[in-house]
Design a protein around this motif. Structure first.
Motif, PDB file in Angstrom:
ATOM      1  N   CYS A  58       7.799   4.111  -6.221  1.00 52.63           N
ATOM      2  CA  CYS A  58       6.648   4.215  -7.128  1.00 52.63           C
ATOM      3  C   CYS A  58       5.646   5.242  -6.607  1.00 52.63           C
ATOM      4  CB  CYS A  58       5.894   2.887  -7.220  1.00 52.63           C
ATOM      5  SG  CYS A  58       6.899   1.500  -7.727  1.00 52.63           S
ATOM      6  N   GLY A  59       4.938   5.849  -7.526  1.00 57.78           N
ATOM      7  CA  GLY A  59       3.804   6.716  -7.169  1.00 57.78           C
ATOM      8  C   GLY A  59       4.182   7.850  -6.238  1.00 57.78           C
ATOM      9  N   THR A  60       3.406   7.967  -5.185  1.00 52.96           N
ATOM     10  CA  THR A  60       3.630   9.038  -4.221  1.00 52.96           C
ATOM     11  C   THR A  60       5.014   8.950  -3.585  1.00 52.96           C
ATOM     12  OG1 THR A  60       1.337   9.556  -3.732  1.00 52.96           O
ATOM     13  CG2 THR A  60       2.864   9.757  -1.912  1.00 52.96           C
ATOM     14  N   SER A 105       9.050   3.191   0.338  1.00 51.88           N
ATOM     15  CA  SER A 105       7.778   2.495   0.146  1.00 51.88           C
ATOM     16  C   SER A 105       6.981   2.475   1.444  1.00 51.88           C
ATOM     17  CB  SER A 105       8.036   1.065  -0.322  1.00 51.88           C
ATOM     18  OG  SER A 105       6.843   0.315  -0.303  1.00 51.88           O
ATOM     19  N   GLN A 106       5.796   3.022   1.404  1.00 49.51           N
ATOM     20  CA  GLN A 106       4.929   3.017   2.585  1.00 49.51           C
ATOM     21  C   GLN A 106       4.712   1.593   3.058  1.00 49.51           C
ATOM     22  OE1 GLN A 106       1.856   2.393   5.078  1.00 49.51           O
ATOM     23  NE2 GLN A 106       1.306   1.943   2.973  1.00 49.51           N
ATOM     24  N   SER A 107       4.220   0.750   2.156  1.00 48.40           N
ATOM     25  CA  SER A 107       3.849  -0.619   2.533  1.00 48.40           C
ATOM     26  C   SER A 107       5.066  -1.511   2.749  1.00 48.40           C
ATOM     27  CB  SER A 107       2.983  -1.236   1.433  1.00 48.40           C
ATOM     28  OG  SER A 107       3.733  -1.297   0.222  1.00 48.40           O
ATOM     29  N   GLY A 108       6.147  -1.193   2.045  1.00 47.28           N
ATOM     30  CA  GLY A 108       7.323  -2.061   2.091  1.00 47.28           C
ATOM     31  C   GLY A 108       7.124  -3.341   1.298  1.00 47.28           C
ATOM     32  N   THR A 110       5.771  -3.185  -2.208  1.00 49.88           N
ATOM     33  CA  THR A 110       5.578  -2.914  -3.626  1.00 49.88           C
ATOM     34  C   THR A 110       6.565  -3.747  -4.461  1.00 49.88           C
ATOM     35  OG1 THR A 110       4.738  -0.731  -3.120  1.00 49.88           O
ATOM     36  CG2 THR A 110       5.564  -1.059  -5.358  1.00 49.88           C
ATOM     37  N   SER A 158      -2.327   8.261  -0.626  1.00 53.11           N
ATOM     38  CA  SER A 158      -1.334   8.413   0.435  1.00 53.11           C
ATOM     39  C   SER A 158      -1.161   9.878   0.838  1.00 53.11           C
ATOM     40  CB  SER A 158      -0.012   7.854  -0.096  1.00 53.11           C
ATOM     41  OG  SER A 158       0.970   7.954   0.887  1.00 53.11           O
ATOM     42  N   GLN A 165       7.692  10.455   4.770  1.00 56.41           N
ATOM     43  CA  GLN A 165       8.810  10.045   3.908  1.00 56.41           C
ATOM     44  C   GLN A 165       9.687  11.256   3.579  1.00 56.41           C
ATOM     45  OE1 GLN A 165       6.472   8.464   0.685  1.00 56.41           O
ATOM     46  NE2 GLN A 165       6.316   6.425   1.594  1.00 56.41           N
ATOM     47  N   LEU A 242      -1.230  13.944  -8.990  1.00 57.27           N
ATOM     48  CA  LEU A 242      -1.513  12.499  -8.842  1.00 57.27           C
ATOM     49  C   LEU A 242      -2.698  12.300  -7.901  1.00 57.27           C
ATOM     50  CD1 LEU A 242      -0.813   9.467  -9.246  1.00 57.27           C
ATOM     51  CD2 LEU A 242       0.726   9.673  -7.290  1.00 57.27           C
ATOM     52  N   LYS A 243      -2.684  13.035  -6.793  1.00 53.32           N
ATOM     53  CA  LYS A 243      -3.747  12.918  -5.798  1.00 53.32           C
ATOM     54  C   LYS A 243      -5.090  13.242  -6.431  1.00 53.32           C
ATOM     55  CE  LYS A 243      -2.240  11.438  -3.210  1.00 53.32           C
ATOM     56  NZ  LYS A 243      -1.076  10.843  -2.560  1.00 53.32           N
TER      57      LYS A 243
HETATM   58  O1  M6R Z   1       3.474   1.234  -0.587  1.00 55.54           O
HETATM   59  P1  M6R Z   1       4.244   2.114  -1.535  1.00 55.54           P
HETATM   60  O2  M6R Z   1       4.673   3.391  -0.931  1.00 55.54           O
HETATM   61  O3  M6R Z   1       5.402   1.389  -2.179  1.00 55.54           O
HETATM   62  O4  M6R Z   1       3.200   2.442  -2.688  1.00 55.54           O
HETATM   63  C1  M6R Z   1       3.604   3.125  -3.827  1.00 55.54           C
HETATM   64  C2  M6R Z   1       2.433   3.622  -4.623  1.00 55.54           C
HETATM   65  O5  M6R Z   1       1.632   2.549  -5.050  1.00 55.54           O
HETATM   66  C3  M6R Z   1       1.554   4.609  -3.837  1.00 55.54           C
HETATM   67  O6  M6R Z   1       2.281   5.669  -3.327  1.00 55.54           O
HETATM   68  C4  M6R Z   1       0.431   5.182  -4.722  1.00 55.54           C
HETATM   69  O7  M6R Z   1       0.976   5.983  -5.717  1.00 55.54           O
HETATM   70  C5  M6R Z   1      -0.589   5.946  -3.867  1.00 55.54           C
HETATM   71  N1  M6R Z   1      -1.892   5.345  -3.978  1.00 55.54           N
HETATM   72  C6  M6R Z   1      -0.718   7.389  -4.222  1.00 55.54           C
HETATM   73  O8  M6R Z   1      -1.614   8.065  -3.397  1.00 55.54           O
END
Ligand code: M6R
Length: 366
Positions: A58-60, A105-108, A110, A158, A165, A242-243
């Protein structure tokens, strides 16, 4: 804490050289100049079985996946589809034991990405999780995990998570190509040498921050900003857009430059800011032609290109140079000025840079 920076976002942008360095450490063997991933149990037989790859995020993280598609296809010749997790989970993707699914996924945590992971496993696919958080749901449930070593990312927007990534996907691409015996030693060495230089090159680019700040302040009252690019530059354009939306609240769109004629060109008027990425050699001339098209309609163009492309001066209003690198790796460098443009625009508008309205750092509900 913020370590003397005004915002976490700026601190995290400046941490990128170290974050990238840490993500590479232990994964490039200096002697053999090969990529090593002890955490992946990929036998040659297994890698040769895969006939399709999905990257889901998702997203970034999705934007990082778009770079990953390009690179994995280029290096492995396995077809790759990139999908937004909230779409992927509600259709019937064609997945079986010969499919590799990469969740990013950054957070792991989502929710949609996690659901996509579970669905893919149920259908027989092997799942690799690329995540920044040890012990997160995705880290626990994926068959194999690649940890991005970005360190904690606090700002909602992000930055260092994205570049690490992208780097992980580059390394994975080379690794898969090694397993498939599909990359020459010469090309592999050329790629890795170039990749190893990128942290230092980002550091170098961050020194030119003043010019970017000035540019950001000049677009703060724009109604709409356009980002254009082709190939990898298009993927970076999507991330830059997006940013900007996320923290400056300015409407912006990213377009594949070749699509302009199919509708978007109608939106360009006198003074519209356009950020045109032109880092890819094979399509450089095409990009210049697209820049001329928007300028003929009054657009004010900032060109982002690699050092050496001096002639861009003739075609744009402003130029932002990134250090010369292998075309494949340009995204790691070209995204940095775009991150800074969104940061300084948001700052100039007096917004809450680290905590933009309506958004949360981690999206654990759909
Ligand atoms: O934790 P994640 O990488 O799964 O999050 C995905 C998106 O919610 C996240 O990248 C979002 O798009 C950022 N706020 C963008 O800067």
């Amino acid at each position: 804490e913020k370590n003397g920076y005004d915002h976490f976002m700026l601190k995290e942008i400046f941490e990128q050289p170290t974050a990238l360095q840490n993500t590479m450490t232990g994964r490039i063997d200096q002697d053999s100049q090969m990529v090593e991933f002890p955490e992946l149990d990929w036998s040659e037989a297994k890698v040769n079985e895969w006939n399709k790859i999905y990257i889901v995020a998702c997203g970034t993280a999705y934007h990082a996946g778009l770079i990953g598609k390009h690179v994995l296809e280029e290096l492995t010749r396995i077809p790759v589809a990139v999908e937004v997790a909230s779409e992927f989970r509600y259709r019937r993707p064609i997945i079986d034991e010969q499919t590799l699914v990469i969740t990013v996924s950054q957070s792991g945590e989502t929710a949609d990405t996690l659901a996509a992971l579970r669905q893919s496993q149920k259908m027989g696919a092997e799942v690799v999780g690329i995540t920044n958080v040890v012990g997160s749901s995705i880290a626990r449930e994926a068959d194999n995990v690649i940890l991005t070593m970005a360190g904690p990312e606090i700002a909602v927007a992000s930055t260092k998570a994205y570049t690490t990534q992208v780097l992980s996907l580059y390394l994975m691409g080379v690794y898969a190509a090694q397993k498939k015996g599909q990359i020459t030693e010469e090309y592999r060495k050329e790629l890795l040498e170039s990749l190893l230089k990128t942290p230092g090159q980002i550091e170098e680019s961050l020194e030119h921050i003043k010019g970017i700040r000035w540019y950001a302040e000049s677009i703060k009252d724009a109604q709409s900003v356009f980002f254009l690019g082709r190939g990898l530059d298009h993927a970076v354009a999507l991330e830059g857009s997006l940013k900007l939306k996320e923290i400056s609240y300015i409407h912006s769109e990213a377009y594949a430059a070749g699509e302009l004629k199919h509708g978007t060109l109608a939106l360009i008027e006198e003074g519209t800011p356009v950020i045109a990425l032109a880092t890819q050699n094979e399509v450089y001339d095409k990009m210049i032609a697209n820049i001329e098209e928007v300028r003929a309609r009054g657009a004010k163009v900032m060109g982002v290109t690699t050092e050496g492309n001096m002639d861009i001066y003739h075609y744009v209003d402003e130029t932002c140079y990134i250090p010369a690198t292998n075309n494949l790796f340009a995204p790691l460098l070209s995204v940095v000025p775009l991150q800074l443009i969104s940061y300084y625009t948001s700052l100039a508008l007096g917004n809450d840079v680290d905590k933009p309205r309506n958004l949360a750092k981690s999206v654990t509900v759909e």
